[in-house]
Design a protein around this motif. Structure first.
Motif, short mmCIF file in Angstrom:
data_model
loop_
_atom_site.label_atom_id
_atom_site.label_comp_id
_atom_site.label_asym_id
_atom_site.label_seq_id
_atom_site.Cartn_x
_atom_site.Cartn_y
_atom_site.Cartn_z
N LEU A 1 0.83 -1.21 0.00
CA LEU A 1 0.00 0.00 0.00
C LEU A 1 0.87 1.26 0.00
O LEU A 1 0.57 2.23 -0.71
CB LEU A 1 -0.94 -0.01 1.21
CG LEU A 1 -1.93 1.16 1.27
CD1 LEU A 1 -2.87 1.16 0.05
CD2 LEU A 1 -2.77 1.11 2.55
N MET A 2 1.97 1.23 0.75
CA MET A 2 2.87 2.40 0.75
C MET A 2 3.46 2.62 -0.65
O MET A 2 3.60 3.75 -1.10
CB MET A 2 4.01 2.20 1.77
CG MET A 2 3.56 2.43 3.20
SD MET A 2 4.96 2.45 4.37
CE MET A 2 5.24 0.71 4.59
N MET A 3 3.78 1.52 -1.33
CA MET A 3 4.32 1.65 -2.69
C MET A 3 3.27 2.24 -3.63
O MET A 3 3.56 3.17 -4.39
CB MET A 3 4.76 0.27 -3.20
CG MET A 3 5.25 0.29 -4.64
SD MET A 3 5.87 -1.34 -5.11
CE MET A 3 6.33 -1.02 -6.82
N LEU A 4 2.05 1.71 -3.57
CA LEU A 4 0.99 2.22 -4.45
C LEU A 4 0.69 3.69 -4.14
O LEU A 4 0.48 4.49 -5.05
CB LEU A 4 -0.28 1.37 -4.29
CG LEU A 4 -0.19 -0.05 -4.86
CD1 LEU A 4 -1.45 -0.83 -4.50
CD2 LEU A 4 0.02 -0.03 -6.38
N ASN A 5 0.69 4.04 -2.86
CA ASN A 5 0.45 5.44 -2.49
C ASN A 5 1.52 6.35 -3.08
O ASN A 5 1.22 7.44 -3.58
CB ASN A 5 0.42 5.60 -0.96
CG ASN A 5 -0.84 5.03 -0.35
OD1 ASN A 5 -1.83 4.80 -1.04
ND2 ASN A 5 -0.82 4.79 0.95
#
Ligand SMILES: [Mn+2]
Length: 219
Positions: free
Chosen positions: A65-69
């Motif tokens: 999720l941090m990567m996608l954000n």
């Protein structure tokens, strides 16, 4: 047979060790409860292996999720949050790929579910990275949306579960619950914590077989 792994964090050697032990057959299923990437540099390579594995099922973790954000909004804040959690090696490996492969990875990550439910013997198994979505209303973190909640929640072990349900989760390394023991599966009532801290100094990758509770640890 049904196997569950969580929080690989780029530990390709650990994954290979576990895979050698379990000898996954075409009729088996391997669930990966998120956090494949960050810390060690092989997260993207493991992700690409997973994407091509027909009997692997991956859930979303807070690191994905941090990567996608960050990819959605490459702000200083999103970059800082991801890099602070070991994301820099992942971004480097990701940016080295051709655009078509980068795109395939983001499409894959965006479509990862937050949980899986299965019936094995007399038990309903609920598999999550950090928490079931259905707890969102009662354990709402201030300012968190449901997805963020489901991948970041810190499980305590006193949350209510329906009768006959077992919850298998990662995210919180098990020494948090049993600091006096080497990293191993944490079992408490219906809760099974399987993040044994791979890619940390004292941790190791763990794999749990649901049918008989057998535990496999990376060398
Ligand atoms: Mn996590």
């Amino acid at each position: 047979m049904t196997y569950v792994i969580s929080d690989i964090h780029g530990d390709l050697a650990g994954l290979r060790s576990v895979l050698e032990q379990i000898r996954l057959r075409p009729e088996d299923t391997l669930y990966i409860l998120g956090d494949v990437m960050d810390r060690l540099p092989d997260g993207v390579a493991i992700l690409r292996w997973l994407m091509a594995c027909p009997n692997c099922r991956m859930l979303l973790g807070n690191h994905e999720l941090m990567m996608l954000n960050y990819l959605d909004e490459p702000s200083e804040r999103n970059r800082w949050q991801w890099f602070r959690n070991g994301g820099e090696v992942t971004l480097k490996a990701f940016l080295a790929l051709p655009e078509a492969e980068r795109r395939a990875i983001t499409v894959f990550l965006r479509s990862r579910p937050l949980q899986a439910e299965l019936r094995i013997g007399e038990w309903n198994y609920l598999l999550v990275h950090a928490a079931p979505l259905r707890w969102y209303e009662s354990y709402n973190y201030k300012n968190y949306d449901p997805t963020t909640f489901a991948v970041w929640y810190r499980l305590k072990g006193d949350e209510p579960l329906p009768e006959g349900t077992r919850l298998v989760f990662g995210h919180t390394p098990t020494p948090y619950y049993q600091p006096d023991q080497p990293p191993r599966v944490w079992r408490s009532g219906p809760f099974l914590g399987i993040d044994c801290g791979a890619a940390t100094e004292t941790g190791r990758l763990c794999c749990l077989r649901l049918e008989d509770g057998a535990e496999f640890y990376a060398d």
